[in-house]
Design a protein around this motif. Structure first.
Motif, PDB file in Angstrom:
ATOM      1  N   ILE A 161      10.175   7.082  -1.132  1.00  0.00           N
ATOM      2  CA  ILE A 161       8.836   5.412  -0.089  1.00  0.00           C
ATOM      3  C   ILE A 161       9.404   5.231   1.281  1.00  0.00           C
ATOM      4  N   LEU A 162       9.233   5.738   2.141  1.00  0.00           N
ATOM      5  CA  LEU A 162       9.327   4.724   3.577  1.00  0.00           C
ATOM      6  C   LEU A 162       9.061   4.151   4.189  1.00  0.00           C
ATOM      7  N   GLU A 200       0.879  -1.128   0.068  1.00  0.00           N
ATOM      8  CA  GLU A 200      -0.122   0.068   0.089  1.00  0.00           C
ATOM      9  C   GLU A 200       0.827   1.354   0.072  1.00  0.00           C
ATOM     10  N   ARG A 201       2.009   1.665   1.015  1.00  0.00           N
ATOM     11  CA  ARG A 201       3.074   2.611   0.932  1.00  0.00           C
ATOM     12  C   ARG A 201       3.734   2.731  -0.523  1.00  0.00           C
ATOM     13  N   VAL A 202       4.555   1.485  -1.716  1.00  0.00           N
ATOM     14  CA  VAL A 202       4.772   1.740  -2.246  1.00  0.00           C
ATOM     15  C   VAL A 202       4.001   2.158  -3.380  1.00  0.00           C
ATOM     16  N   LEU A 203       2.437   1.387  -3.417  1.00  0.00           N
ATOM     17  CA  LEU A 203       1.640   2.280  -4.344  1.00  0.00           C
ATOM     18  C   LEU A 203       0.848   3.820  -4.205  1.00  0.00           C
ATOM     19  N   ALA A 204       0.883   3.857  -3.130  1.00  0.00           N
ATOM     20  CA  ALA A 204       0.742   5.104  -2.932  1.00  0.00           C
ATOM     21  C   ALA A 204       1.127   6.295  -2.680  1.00  0.00           C
ATOM     22  N   GLY A 205       2.838   5.685  -2.905  1.00  0.00           N
ATOM     23  CA  GLY A 205       4.074   6.636  -3.224  1.00  0.00           C
ATOM     24  C   GLY A 205       4.742   6.983  -4.835  1.00  0.00           C
ATOM     25  N   ILE A 206       4.017   5.737  -5.253  1.00  0.00           N
ATOM     26  CA  ILE A 206       4.426   5.199  -6.786  1.00  0.00           C
ATOM     27  C   ILE A 206       3.021   6.949  -7.406  1.00  0.00           C
TER      28      ILE A 206
END
Length: 81
Positions: free
Chosen positions: A29-30, A16-22
């Protein structure tokens, strides 16, 4: 290695973090905010190195310094569509 994986972060959270960052074009993306102070210490060392470099910088016309700075930024920036 299995112990590290077992103790690791929930893959769903990381995804979820990676997708939101992308989706928001984040350059970084931390997933571990608890290391912020460690990273800040590293940045402070880098900023100190910049300060030392500026002490030894020969006088140059502002346009030359500006052109070098723009070239350095262009190399490190990610362009957005």
């Amino acid at each position: 290695m299995a112990a590290l994986v077992d103790a690791g972060m929930d893959p769903t959270y990381v995804a979820e973090r990676v997708l939101a960052g992308i989706q928001s074009y984040d350059l970084y993306i931390l997933t571990h905010p608890e290391v912020r102070d460690v990273v800040a210490g590293g940045f402070n060392q880098i900023l100190t190195a910049f300060d030392k470099a500026s002490l030894h910088e020969p006088s140059a016309p502002p346009e030359a310094i500006s052109a070098r700075a723009q070239a350095a930024v262009a190399v490190t920036c990610v362009t957005r569509p």
